[in-house]
Motif scaffolding. Sequence first.
Motif, PDB file in Angstrom:
ATOM      1  N   MET A 133      -2.703 -18.717   2.379  1.00 31.51           N
ATOM      2  CA  MET A 133      -1.373 -19.119   1.553  1.00 31.51           C
ATOM      3  C   MET A 133      -1.533 -20.186   0.927  1.00 31.51           C
ATOM      4  N   THR A 134      -0.642 -20.333  -0.059  1.00 29.64           N
ATOM      5  CA  THR A 134       0.193 -19.512  -0.597  1.00 29.64           C
ATOM      6  C   THR A 134      -0.319 -18.868  -1.881  1.00 29.64           C
ATOM      7  N   SER A 135       0.184 -17.746  -2.196  1.00 31.62           N
ATOM      8  CA  SER A 135      -0.190 -17.027  -3.648  1.00 31.62           C
ATOM      9  C   SER A 135       1.014 -17.131  -4.430  1.00 31.62           C
ATOM     10  N   HIS A 136       0.348 -17.106  -5.950  1.00 30.68           N
ATOM     11  CA  HIS A 136       1.538 -16.923  -6.725  1.00 30.68           C
ATOM     12  C   HIS A 136       1.434 -15.346  -7.329  1.00 30.68           C
ATOM     13  N   PRO A 137       2.506 -14.809  -7.408  1.00 30.52           N
ATOM     14  CA  PRO A 137       2.459 -13.468  -7.892  1.00 30.52           C
ATOM     15  C   PRO A 137       1.621 -13.200  -9.334  1.00 30.52           C
ATOM     16  N   LYS A 138       1.718 -14.264 -10.102  1.00 31.16           N
ATOM     17  CA  LYS A 138       1.452 -13.885 -11.445  1.00 31.16           C
ATOM     18  C   LYS A 138       0.088 -14.046 -11.485  1.00 31.16           C
ATOM     19  N   LEU A 155      -7.041  -9.965   7.134  1.00 30.11           N
ATOM     20  CA  LEU A 155      -6.069  -9.550   7.666  1.00 30.11           C
ATOM     21  C   LEU A 155      -5.265  -8.725   6.692  1.00 30.11           C
ATOM     22  N   PRO A 156      -4.570  -7.522   7.052  1.00 30.28           N
ATOM     23  CA  PRO A 156      -3.896  -6.909   6.060  1.00 30.28           C
ATOM     24  C   PRO A 156      -2.556  -7.702   5.986  1.00 30.28           C
ATOM     25  N   GLN A 157      -2.315  -8.727   5.582  1.00 33.11           N
ATOM     26  CA  GLN A 157      -1.123  -9.466   5.399  1.00 33.11           C
ATOM     27  C   GLN A 157      -1.233 -10.274   4.239  1.00 33.11           C
ATOM     28  N   PHE A 158       0.129 -10.254   3.608  1.00 31.62           N
ATOM     29  CA  PHE A 158       0.189 -11.044   2.316  1.00 31.62           C
ATOM     30  C   PHE A 158       1.552 -11.537   2.128  1.00 31.62           C
ATOM     31  N   HIS A 159       1.410 -13.031   1.881  1.00 25.56           N
ATOM     32  CA  HIS A 159       2.611 -13.906   1.780  1.00 25.56           C
ATOM     33  C   HIS A 159       2.756 -14.064   0.378  1.00 25.56           C
ATOM     34  N   LEU A 160       3.853 -13.275  -0.210  1.00 26.77           N
ATOM     35  CA  LEU A 160       3.862 -13.233  -1.634  1.00 26.77           C
ATOM     36  C   LEU A 160       5.328 -13.674  -2.015  1.00 26.77           C
ATOM     37  N   PRO A 161       5.714 -15.088  -2.034  1.00 24.35           N
ATOM     38  CA  PRO A 161       6.840 -15.362  -2.538  1.00 24.35           C
ATOM     39  C   PRO A 161       7.514 -15.083  -3.936  1.00 24.35           C
ATOM     40  N   VAL A 162       8.574 -14.228  -3.776  1.00 26.61           N
ATOM     41  CA  VAL A 162       9.426 -13.482  -4.774  1.00 26.61           C
ATOM     42  C   VAL A 162      10.342 -14.659  -5.588  1.00 26.61           C
ATOM     43  N   GLN A 163      10.986 -15.143  -4.592  1.00 29.17           N
ATOM     44  CA  GLN A 163      11.750 -16.508  -5.281  1.00 29.17           C
ATOM     45  C   GLN A 163      13.273 -15.837  -5.507  1.00 29.17           C
ATOM     46  N   HIS A 164      13.129 -14.886  -6.238  1.00 27.96           N
ATOM     47  CA  HIS A 164      14.224 -14.213  -6.795  1.00 27.96           C
ATOM     48  C   HIS A 164      14.251 -12.760  -7.162  1.00 27.96           C
ATOM     49  N   GLY A 165      15.550 -12.033  -7.174  1.00 28.62           N
ATOM     50  CA  GLY A 165      15.331 -10.423  -7.562  1.00 28.62           C
ATOM     51  C   GLY A 165      16.085 -10.337  -9.051  1.00 28.62           C
ATOM     52  N   ASN A 174      11.377 -20.753 -14.245  1.00 25.04           N
ATOM     53  CA  ASN A 174       9.903 -20.539 -14.725  1.00 25.04           C
ATOM     54  C   ASN A 174       8.901 -19.913 -13.978  1.00 25.04           C
ATOM     55  N   ARG A 175       9.164 -18.920 -13.563  1.00 22.77           N
ATOM     56  CA  ARG A 175       8.071 -18.392 -12.447  1.00 22.77           C
ATOM     57  C   ARG A 175       6.873 -17.436 -13.200  1.00 22.77           C
ATOM     58  N   HIS A 176       7.278 -17.070 -14.352  1.00 21.98           N
ATOM     59  CA  HIS A 176       6.382 -16.226 -15.237  1.00 21.98           C
ATOM     60  C   HIS A 176       5.889 -14.758 -14.712  1.00 21.98           C
ATOM     61  N   TYR A 177       7.087 -14.301 -14.102  1.00 25.22           N
ATOM     62  CA  TYR A 177       6.768 -12.955 -13.998  1.00 25.22           C
ATOM     63  C   TYR A 177       8.413 -12.495 -13.776  1.00 25.22           C
ATOM     64  N   ASN A 178       8.435 -11.010 -13.879  1.00 24.77           N
ATOM     65  CA  ASN A 178       9.535 -10.615 -13.729  1.00 24.77           C
ATOM     66  C   ASN A 178       9.667  -9.373 -12.554  1.00 24.77           C
ATOM     67  N   ARG A 179      10.923  -8.829 -12.290  1.00 22.20           N
ATOM     68  CA  ARG A 179      10.924  -7.874 -11.330  1.00 22.20           C
ATOM     69  C   ARG A 179       9.872  -6.709 -11.213  1.00 22.20           C
ATOM     70  N   ALA A 180       9.826  -6.171 -12.508  1.00 27.88           N
ATOM     71  CA  ALA A 180       8.926  -4.996 -12.529  1.00 27.88           C
ATOM     72  C   ALA A 180       7.389  -5.454 -12.266  1.00 27.88           C
ATOM     73  N   GLN A 181       7.087  -6.519 -12.847  1.00 28.73           N
ATOM     74  CA  GLN A 181       5.592  -7.124 -12.601  1.00 28.73           C
ATOM     75  C   GLN A 181       5.603  -7.238 -11.159  1.00 28.73           C
ATOM     76  N   TYR A 182       6.390  -7.952 -10.535  1.00 28.63           N
ATOM     77  CA  TYR A 182       6.166  -8.286  -9.077  1.00 28.63           C
ATOM     78  C   TYR A 182       6.035  -6.884  -8.330  1.00 28.63           C
ATOM     79  N   LEU A 183       6.983  -5.788  -8.680  1.00 29.76           N
ATOM     80  CA  LEU A 183       7.037  -4.637  -7.707  1.00 29.76           C
ATOM     81  C   LEU A 183       5.335  -3.917  -8.282  1.00 29.76           C
ATOM     82  N   ASP A 219      19.429  -6.729  -2.986  1.00 28.49           N
ATOM     83  CA  ASP A 219      19.086  -5.369  -3.148  1.00 28.49           C
ATOM     84  C   ASP A 219      17.582  -5.346  -3.136  1.00 28.49           C
ATOM     85  N   PHE A 220      16.978  -6.247  -3.925  1.00 27.62           N
ATOM     86  CA  PHE A 220      15.587  -6.238  -4.246  1.00 27.62           C
ATOM     87  C   PHE A 220      14.752  -6.246  -3.030  1.00 27.62           C
TER      88      PHE A 220
END
Length: 263
Positions: A133-138, A155-165, A174-183, A219-220
């Motif tokens: 850890m930590t990983s940036h989704p982009k 290990l089959p474990q992943f900490h992937l900070p989303v920060q918002h939905g 300034n996270r450089h991804y959107n919901r669809a890309q995170y999903l 909801d996200f």
Amino acid sequence: GPDSYLTLPDLIAQVEAGHKAINIELSTTETYRDVVPERVAGNRLSGFVSIMRGCNNFCHYCIVPYTRGRERSRDVESILTEVRDLEKRGYKEVTLLGQNVNSYGKGLEEQVDFSDLLNLLCTVPGDYHIRFMTSHPKDLSDELIDVMAHSKHILPQFHLPVQHGNDEILRRMNRHYNRAQYLDRVRKLREAIPAIGLTTDIIVGFPGETEADFRESCDFLKQIGFLKVHVFPYSRRSGTPAYDFPDQVHEREKQARSREMNA
Ligand code: SF4
């Protein structure tokens, strides 16, 4: 300060000469490359290994790139040496640490990225697990997911900070991804590693967050179904762009949203 350890001889000499000596500067270049930590006696289970420091991402709420400087990675050999040492001492778990481990390798002379590093570490024989850890989704690559899916050590474990939905808040962060890309990354991880346990960090009350944005974020979380969620009320840090955003959310509201999201 820890980052000034290389100046210790000089600091001690100053003290011996009767002067005060102090250096608490945070370094923007230090990687602790050659420092193999003394491990706490009695803990033979879990060891932490720093693989990179600093960050190039400049999320608008975060002070790290200003205080820790740009990304720099430890070379592969020094990391391998430390992991071999842990394995030899009987450690069962190695956690690789960095502000953004997914961008490991940038700036190194050798052409190596994080998935290459994991592949190499997995060649260290023994009965142990690897986490990171930590990983940036982009920066979460298909290659990394592939390495994880085929490794007996990771290990089959992943900490992937989303920060918002909410896409607009993500843009303002300034996270450089959107919901669809995170999903898409979540879907890929779950397809490749069905048993994966996903955990995340999320901020509530970022400047401009409306009640509707907050609901969207909740909801996200439900939609994804994380194993564990760390909820943080937005904390205003001077020196970051978001500090000066005009539409700050009231402290009471941030705390209420944090409680509700946790619930
Ligand atoms: Fe870098 Fe993480 Fe801070 Fe963003 S939140 S600037 S990725 S350390």
